[in-house]
Design an enzyme around this catalytic site. Structure first.
Site, short mmCIF file in Angstrom:
data_model
loop_
_atom_site.label_atom_id
_atom_site.label_comp_id
_atom_site.label_asym_id
_atom_site.label_seq_id
_atom_site.Cartn_x
_atom_site.Cartn_y
_atom_site.Cartn_z
N ASN A 58 0.84 -1.20 0.00
CA ASN A 58 0.00 0.00 0.00
C ASN A 58 0.87 1.25 0.00
OD1 ASN A 58 -2.57 -1.15 -0.08
ND2 ASN A 58 -2.70 -1.35 2.14
N CYS A 67 -4.81 -7.96 -3.43
CA CYS A 67 -5.45 -6.80 -4.06
C CYS A 67 -6.15 -7.31 -5.32
CB CYS A 67 -4.40 -5.74 -4.41
SG CYS A 67 -5.09 -4.31 -5.27
N ASN A 69 -7.99 -5.73 -7.94
CA ASN A 69 -7.65 -5.07 -9.20
C ASN A 69 -6.16 -5.14 -9.45
OD1 ASN A 69 -10.20 -4.39 -10.07
ND2 ASN A 69 -10.21 -2.40 -9.04
N ASN A 172 -10.94 -2.05 5.33
CA ASN A 172 -11.40 -1.19 4.25
C ASN A 172 -12.90 -0.96 4.43
OD1 ASN A 172 -8.91 -1.26 2.31
ND2 ASN A 172 -9.26 -3.38 2.88
N GLU A 190 -10.02 3.14 1.30
CA GLU A 190 -9.03 2.07 1.41
C GLU A 190 -7.99 2.37 2.49
OE1 GLU A 190 -7.43 -0.25 -1.78
OE2 GLU A 190 -8.56 0.92 -3.25
N ARG A 191 -7.81 1.40 3.37
CA ARG A 191 -6.74 1.51 4.35
C ARG A 191 -5.40 1.46 3.59
NH1 ARG A 191 -6.01 -4.51 7.17
NH2 ARG A 191 -5.50 -5.55 5.21
N CYS A 200 -11.98 -0.50 -6.27
CA CYS A 200 -11.32 -1.49 -5.41
C CYS A 200 -11.91 -2.84 -5.75
CB CYS A 200 -11.54 -1.15 -3.94
SG CYS A 200 -10.88 -2.37 -2.79
#
Length: 262
Positions: A58, A67, A69, A172, A190-191, A200
């Site tokens: 991140n 993740c 995407n 999230n 999003e965190r 997301c």
């Protein structure tokens, strides 16, 4: 779908070998305005159990398990660079994923949803707020709303993301609006990004699963992201269990280049 990622081919291990602090590198590269800027850094490495391995960082430098995407972007990138076949497997910290790339469309078999909990209440800014929760590779709270455009995504998202019930890692947060039996709209906080993002993948999947569990939608679910693009979620539901969950959408290569990092 509005998520932008920096993808680096590190199959030769050079980056992992030469850069001691990948978290620091990530924070530098993902910084908007002063660097490349992105929603995350994705590293492609060699794998002993799959065609490729994906590591996800991140923008705050934290490494996470998965993740959605990002997985689609990595699959597409690996195929166009000749690192993997069009039907490929990806090793992640959340498990091994199967992926298929056809032209610009990338479809990922998601890890089975875990910890589904529907309609419970959190005290947020002094008020009881009804939410649901599911882990689609990373944790997601889903709030079903009548009008997501009127929601304070940053304010509420920030509060829920750090709520004590989700400590220490946080969650999230998604705000979803049901349009019909096969369509929902979402906005996601999003965190790690610590902000709203335009899309997301795991959040779209979580929102579709929760909306189905509440009886609002059936598979396949078209998820319209805040960036204006559409993601498609497929799943099989047997009783209260969800399996064969897929995330599909298009991928766009924005540009390629190099950056000096000292």
């Amino acid at each position: 779908a509005g998520n932008d990622f920096i993808v680096i081919d590190d199959c030769d291990g050079r980056l992992k070998r030469d850069v001691r602090d990948l978290s620091k590198l990530t924070r530098y590269l993902c910084m908007r305005k002063r660097s490349i800027g992105s929603d995350g850094l994705l590293l492609i490495e060699r794998s002993d159990i799959a065609d490729i391995k994906m590591r996800v960082f991140n923008p705050d430098g934290g490494e996470v398990s998965m993740c959605g995407n990002g997985s689609r972007c990595v699959a597409y990138f690996a195929v166009i660079k000749g690192l993997a076949p069009k039907q490929l497997t990806i090793e992640t910290r959340a498990g091994k994923l199967n992926a298929t790339v056809v032209d610009r469309a990338a479809k990922i078999a998601m890890t089975p949803p875990r910890g589904l909990r529907i309609n419970f209440y959190l005290k947020v800014k002094g008020k009881a707020m009804r939410v649901s929760f599911v882990d689609t590779g990373v944790p997601h709270v889903v709030c079903i709303e009548d009008d997501i455009e009127s929601i304070d995504v940053q304010g509420l998202g920030r509060e829920i993301r750090r709520h004590k019930i989700f400590a220490p890692d946080g969650t999230n947060v998604n705000f979803a609006q049901v349009k019909d039996k096969n369509t929902i709209l979402i906005r996601t906080y999003e965190r790690g990004v610590e902000d709203e993002t335009l899309a997301c993948g795991t959040g779209a999947t979580a929102s579709a699963i929760v909306s189905s569990a509440l009886g609002y939608v059936d598979s396949p679910v078209k998820v319209k992201t805040h960036g204006g693009d559409a993601l498609y979620i497929y799943f099989a539901k047997t009783g209260g269990e969800y399996k064969d969950v897929f995330l599909e959408g298009e991928v766009e290569l924005s540009y390629e280049g190099s950056v000096d990092y000292v």
